[in-house]
Design an enzyme around this catalytic site. Structure first.
Site, PDB file in Angstrom:
ATOM      1  CE1 TYR A  54      -4.664  -1.082  -4.610  1.00 55.11           C
ATOM      2  CE2 TYR A  54      -5.159  -3.427  -4.619  1.00 55.11           C
ATOM      3  CZ  TYR A  54      -4.911  -2.260  -3.924  1.00 55.11           C
ATOM      4  OH  TYR A  54      -4.887  -2.271  -2.548  1.00 55.11           O
ATOM      5  CB  VAL A  63      -0.173  -5.925   4.139  1.00 51.94           C
ATOM      6  CG1 VAL A  63      -1.410  -5.337   4.780  1.00 51.94           C
ATOM      7  CG2 VAL A  63      -0.346  -6.107   2.648  1.00 51.94           C
ATOM      8  CB  SER A  68      -0.938   0.012   1.201  1.00 53.87           C
ATOM      9  OG  SER A  68      -2.019  -0.844   0.942  1.00 53.87           O
ATOM     10  CE1 TYR A  70      -4.673   1.203   4.453  1.00 53.03           C
ATOM     11  CE2 TYR A  70      -3.139   0.070   5.902  1.00 53.03           C
ATOM     12  CZ  TYR A  70      -3.513   0.469   4.647  1.00 53.03           C
ATOM     13  OH  TYR A  70      -2.742   0.169   3.576  1.00 53.03           O
ATOM     14  CE  LYS A  86      -3.691   0.705  -1.260  1.00 50.96           C
ATOM     15  NZ  LYS A  86      -4.411   0.119  -0.110  1.00 50.96           N
TER      16      LYS A  86
END
Ligand code: GLN
Length: 309
Positions: free
Chosen positions: A191, A261, A64, A243, A67
């Site tokens: 993605y 992760v 992530s 998050y 991103k």
């Protein structure tokens, strides 16, 4: 500046007795194979010094953290129009929450939860075939880090393509709400490849240095984004980068940051340095347990928290 190598060395010796803590992500089979007993950290300062400790040269799956790079690309393409597709508020939910997406009619809360990042990837794809979009992203990251050796780990991408059922659900939901322009399998193909970028702590800290230096990379001289945009990306990382652990990370570390992760965390001390840490064992909300601890130690020992020393 304080003796940063000594600071990194002291953090490493404090972390070593705890190495292996946390649980590696096992919902992506290829990540489940990673040895949790690894730890690396790198700092690149805005005046061009590089400091490293531990496994700082081993490439890991940035997941992530990618991103942040796709958000930067998407803002470059469509500017503020991006915010019609995705919000800017912390989610307070798991990174792959489906409930929240339905509740909010297919407009994800922010660009760093999975749904938001999938929408951002859809924006980046405009005018490209999936393969070209993956190529563009890889070129962008290599340009940012000034390192042509950065690559995508195809095994990780394949592993997630075979098992990413929740992401398929999120993408279908958004497509149903007309918040995806491209076919679900195309968007997810891109993605999953962006998440499978493999980078070392040092490569990551170099790639993100522009966010610590008002949008320009002082090591390459490349102007990436405006100072205002860099500030805003940092604001989003601070509020949404971890998050539902974002508040806790701000409380303990006090730096804009983005986790993945794969066990990596990228963090920014604005005006001072960019930092990357990697340790594969995750805490309950999916952030690197020892990575966050190491950044907490770094902020405490340097006084770099954006909230004051
Ligand atoms: N590729 C992962 C996923 O989509 C990224 C999640 C993460 O790093 N938090 O589930």
């Amino acid at each position: 500046m304080a003796d940063l190598q000594a600071t990194l060395d002291s953090i490493y010796s404090d972390i070593l007795p705890r190495i292996g803590e946390g649980k590696v992500a096992d919902y992506i089979p290829e990540l489940a194979k990673v040895d949790p007993r690894q730890f690396g950290m790198a700092i690149v300062t805005v005046d061009g010094q590089v400091f490293r400790v531990g496994d700082a040269d081993i490439a890991f799956s940035i997941q992530s953290i990618s991103k942040v790079f796709t958000l930067t690309l998407a803002l470059g393409k469509v500017g503020e129009g991006l915010w019609k597709r995705v919000g800017r508020e912390p989610s307070g939910s798991a990174f792959n929450s489906i409930v929240q997406l339905e509740h909010e009619s297919g407009i994800p809360r922010n660009p760093f939860i999975n749904a938001g990042a999938i929408a951002v990837t859809d924006v980046v794809m405009a005018g490209h075939a999936p393969r070209e979009a993956i190529g563009e992203l890889l070129r962008f990251v290599r340009y940012l880090a000034d390192d042509e050796s950065i690559a995508i780990d195809d095994k990780v991408a394949r592993s997630e393509t075979q098992t990413g059922y929740r992401n398929v659900a999120l993408a279908n939901f958004m497509r149903a709400y007309r918040n995806l322009d491209h076919p679900v399998d195309h968007v997810l193909g891109v993605y999953f490849h962006q998440c499978a970028l493999a980078m070392s702590c040092e490569q990551l800290a170099r790639a993100g240095l522009f966010l610590a230096a008002r949008g320009s990379n002082p090591m390459t001289g490349h102007s990436v984004v405006s100072p205002k945009r860099a500030r805003r990306i940092n604001a989003l990382m601070l509020t949404c980068g971890h998050y539902d652990g974002s508040g806790d990370f701000a409380y303990h570390v006090g730096l804009p940051g983005k986790s993945g992760v794969g066990g990596g965390i990228f963090a920014v001390a604005p005006g001072i340095a960019s930092i990357a840490v990697w340790s594969p064992g995750l805490n309950k909300v999916g952030n690197s347990q020892l990575g966050a601890l190491a950044l907490e130690m770094l902020a405490a020992r340097t006084g770099w928290s954006v909230f004051g020393d």
